[in-house]
Write a protein that holds these residues in place. Structure first.
Motif, PDB file in Angstrom:
ATOM      1  N   ALA A 133      15.869  -8.341 -24.411  1.00 24.62           N
ATOM      2  CA  ALA A 133      16.716  -7.730 -25.441  1.00 24.62           C
ATOM      3  C   ALA A 133      16.932  -6.244 -25.167  1.00 24.62           C
ATOM      4  O   ALA A 133      18.055  -5.737 -25.285  1.00 24.62           O
ATOM      5  CB  ALA A 133      16.091  -7.928 -26.823  1.00 24.62           C
ATOM      6  N   ILE A 134      15.870  -5.543 -24.796  1.00 29.84           N
ATOM      7  CA  ILE A 134      15.977  -4.103 -24.529  1.00 29.84           C
ATOM      8  C   ILE A 134      16.827  -3.854 -23.291  1.00 29.84           C
ATOM      9  O   ILE A 134      17.701  -2.978 -23.286  1.00 29.84           O
ATOM     10  CB  ILE A 134      14.575  -3.475 -24.386  1.00 29.84           C
ATOM     11  N   THR A 135      16.614  -4.654 -22.249  1.00 31.47           N
ATOM     12  CA  THR A 135      17.399  -4.503 -21.014  1.00 31.47           C
ATOM     13  C   THR A 135      18.878  -4.764 -21.285  1.00 31.47           C
ATOM     14  O   THR A 135      19.744  -4.014 -20.830  1.00 31.47           O
ATOM     15  CB  THR A 135      16.880  -5.450 -19.918  1.00 31.47           C
ATOM     16  N   SER A 136      19.167  -5.799 -22.040  1.00 34.61           N
ATOM     17  CA  SER A 136      20.559  -6.126 -22.370  1.00 34.61           C
ATOM     18  C   SER A 136      21.217  -5.002 -23.166  1.00 34.61           C
ATOM     19  O   SER A 136      22.347  -4.599 -22.865  1.00 34.61           O
ATOM     20  CB  SER A 136      20.592  -7.436 -23.167  1.00 34.61           C
ATOM     21  N   ALA A 137      20.520  -4.482 -24.157  1.00 31.87           N
ATOM     22  CA  ALA A 137      21.072  -3.388 -24.965  1.00 31.87           C
ATOM     23  C   ALA A 137      21.286  -2.128 -24.130  1.00 31.87           C
ATOM     24  O   ALA A 137      22.291  -1.427 -24.282  1.00 31.87           O
ATOM     25  CB  ALA A 137      20.146  -3.089 -26.142  1.00 31.87           C
ATOM     26  N   ALA A 138      20.350  -1.831 -23.225  1.00 28.52           N
ATOM     27  CA  ALA A 138      20.484  -0.646 -22.371  1.00 28.52           C
ATOM     28  C   ALA A 138      21.656  -0.801 -21.400  1.00 28.52           C
ATOM     29  O   ALA A 138      22.417   0.150 -21.183  1.00 28.52           O
ATOM     30  CB  ALA A 138      19.184  -0.393 -21.619  1.00 28.52           C
ATOM     31  N   SER A 144      29.225   0.915 -21.699  1.00 26.01           N
ATOM     32  CA  SER A 144      30.163   1.504 -22.662  1.00 26.01           C
ATOM     33  C   SER A 144      30.275   3.022 -22.515  1.00 26.01           C
ATOM     34  O   SER A 144      31.114   3.645 -23.151  1.00 26.01           O
ATOM     35  CB  SER A 144      29.728   1.178 -24.087  1.00 26.01           C
ATOM     36  N   GLY A 145      29.408   3.608 -21.675  1.00 26.65           N
ATOM     37  CA  GLY A 145      29.417   5.053 -21.508  1.00 26.65           C
ATOM     38  C   GLY A 145      28.630   5.777 -22.587  1.00 26.65           C
ATOM     39  O   GLY A 145      28.661   7.000 -22.666  1.00 26.65           O
ATOM     40  N   GLY A 146      27.924   5.033 -23.410  1.00 22.57           N
ATOM     41  CA  GLY A 146      27.106   5.640 -24.457  1.00 22.57           C
ATOM     42  C   GLY A 146      25.698   5.869 -23.958  1.00 22.57           C
ATOM     43  O   GLY A 146      24.856   5.000 -24.066  1.00 22.57           O
ATOM     44  N   TYR A 147      25.452   7.017 -23.372  1.00 25.18           N
ATOM     45  CA  TYR A 147      24.183   7.263 -22.695  1.00 25.18           C
ATOM     46  C   TYR A 147      23.103   7.841 -23.596  1.00 25.18           C
ATOM     47  O   TYR A 147      22.093   8.323 -23.128  1.00 25.18           O
ATOM     48  CB  TYR A 147      24.401   8.206 -21.509  1.00 25.18           C
ATOM     49  N   SER A 148      23.301   7.773 -24.892  1.00 24.62           N
ATOM     50  CA  SER A 148      22.353   8.346 -25.826  1.00 24.62           C
ATOM     51  C   SER A 148      21.137   7.426 -25.986  1.00 24.62           C
ATOM     52  O   SER A 148      21.258   6.300 -26.477  1.00 24.62           O
ATOM     53  CB  SER A 148      23.014   8.564 -27.183  1.00 24.62           C
ATOM     54  N   ARG A 151      20.598   6.730 -29.694  1.00 21.93           N
ATOM     55  CA  ARG A 151      21.481   5.684 -30.218  1.00 21.93           C
ATOM     56  C   ARG A 151      20.976   4.298 -29.814  1.00 21.93           C
ATOM     57  O   ARG A 151      20.992   3.368 -30.619  1.00 21.93           O
ATOM     58  CB  ARG A 151      22.908   5.889 -29.727  1.00 21.93           C
ATOM     59  N   LEU A 152      20.511   4.180 -28.571  1.00 19.28           N
ATOM     60  CA  LEU A 152      19.966   2.899 -28.106  1.00 19.28           C
ATOM     61  C   LEU A 152      18.768   2.498 -28.968  1.00 19.28           C
ATOM     62  O   LEU A 152      18.682   1.359 -29.437  1.00 19.28           O
ATOM     63  CB  LEU A 152      19.553   2.990 -26.643  1.00 19.28           C
ATOM     64  N   LEU A 153      17.841   3.427 -29.183  1.00 18.11           N
ATOM     65  CA  LEU A 153      16.649   3.119 -29.975  1.00 18.11           C
ATOM     66  C   LEU A 153      17.015   2.763 -31.412  1.00 18.11           C
ATOM     67  O   LEU A 153      16.418   1.871 -32.010  1.00 18.11           O
ATOM     68  CB  LEU A 153      15.673   4.288 -29.933  1.00 18.11           C
ATOM     69  N   HIS A 154      17.994   3.469 -31.969  1.00 20.65           N
ATOM     70  CA  HIS A 154      18.439   3.156 -33.328  1.00 20.65           C
ATOM     71  C   HIS A 154      18.961   1.719 -33.394  1.00 20.65           C
ATOM     72  O   HIS A 154      18.659   0.979 -34.334  1.00 20.65           O
ATOM     73  CB  HIS A 154      19.506   4.147 -33.789  1.00 20.65           C
TER      74      HIS A 154
END
Length: 184
Positions: A133-138, A144-148, A151-154
């Protein structure tokens, strides 16, 4: 196994020199962070972005900051890793007590854990389902270019521990920041 990772592959542009090699009280910041990880109970330490070091590896996602180092750390972690503890090299005021709290909370809850208001340091559960799940979300964040990292942890949920206060979670990024280091 609990794996510790020091994120130390940044350019250190604002500092003007490699932060991993800076010395405080006779030890490099890299040595300080490695010592903290072992003192909080990790079994092994790796170095993201530093293939020149023993147990170091190249960032598979260069140029996107801590998220790239984190994703590479997850993908290269041994299969028997049940918890990943990630620290930046530029947080030499961090305490063993804080890291132990992260590790203990993560191991008991099996969800991502970090302190408010910053995403690092953090502890991630890496058992099979949580790793996927964490790998997929990362990967989705990178795509998407969202390198925050925040934001990922949220998006992953988890636990935000209260800010321990003081300068414990302070990233030292410039020569001016060095003034907060305690002197013995």
């Amino acid at each position: 196994m609990i794996l510790g990772v020091v994120l130390c592959g940044g350019k250190s542009t604002r500092m003007g020199q490699d932060k991993a090699g800076l010395v405080h009280e006779g030890r490099t910041w890299l040595q300080i962070m490695t010592g903290l990880l072992f003192a909080c109970g990790v079994d092994q330490v790796s170095y993201a972005g530093r293939p020149d070091l023993p147990s170091g590896f190249s960032d598979r996602f260069p140029g996107i900051g801590p998220l790239g180092g984190l994703l590479t750390s997850i993908e290269t972690a041994p299969a028997n890793t049940h918890c990943l503890v990630v620290v930046p090299v530029d947080m030499p005021c961090l305490s063993v007590i804080c890291l132990r709290e992260l590790v203990e909370t993560c191991c008991l809850s099996m969800v991502p854990v970090h302190f408010q208001p910053t995403p690092l340091p953090l502890a991630l559960p890496l058992r099979a389902a949580s790793r996927a799940a964490i790998t997929s979300a990362a990967h989705a964040a990178v795509k998407s270019g969202g390198y925050s990292l925040k934001r990922l942890l949220h998006g992953l949920g988890g636990i935000e521990l209260p800010d321990p206060g003081g300068n414990i979670l302070q990233n030292l990024n410039s020569p001016e920041d060095l003034a907060i280091l305690p002197r013995n």
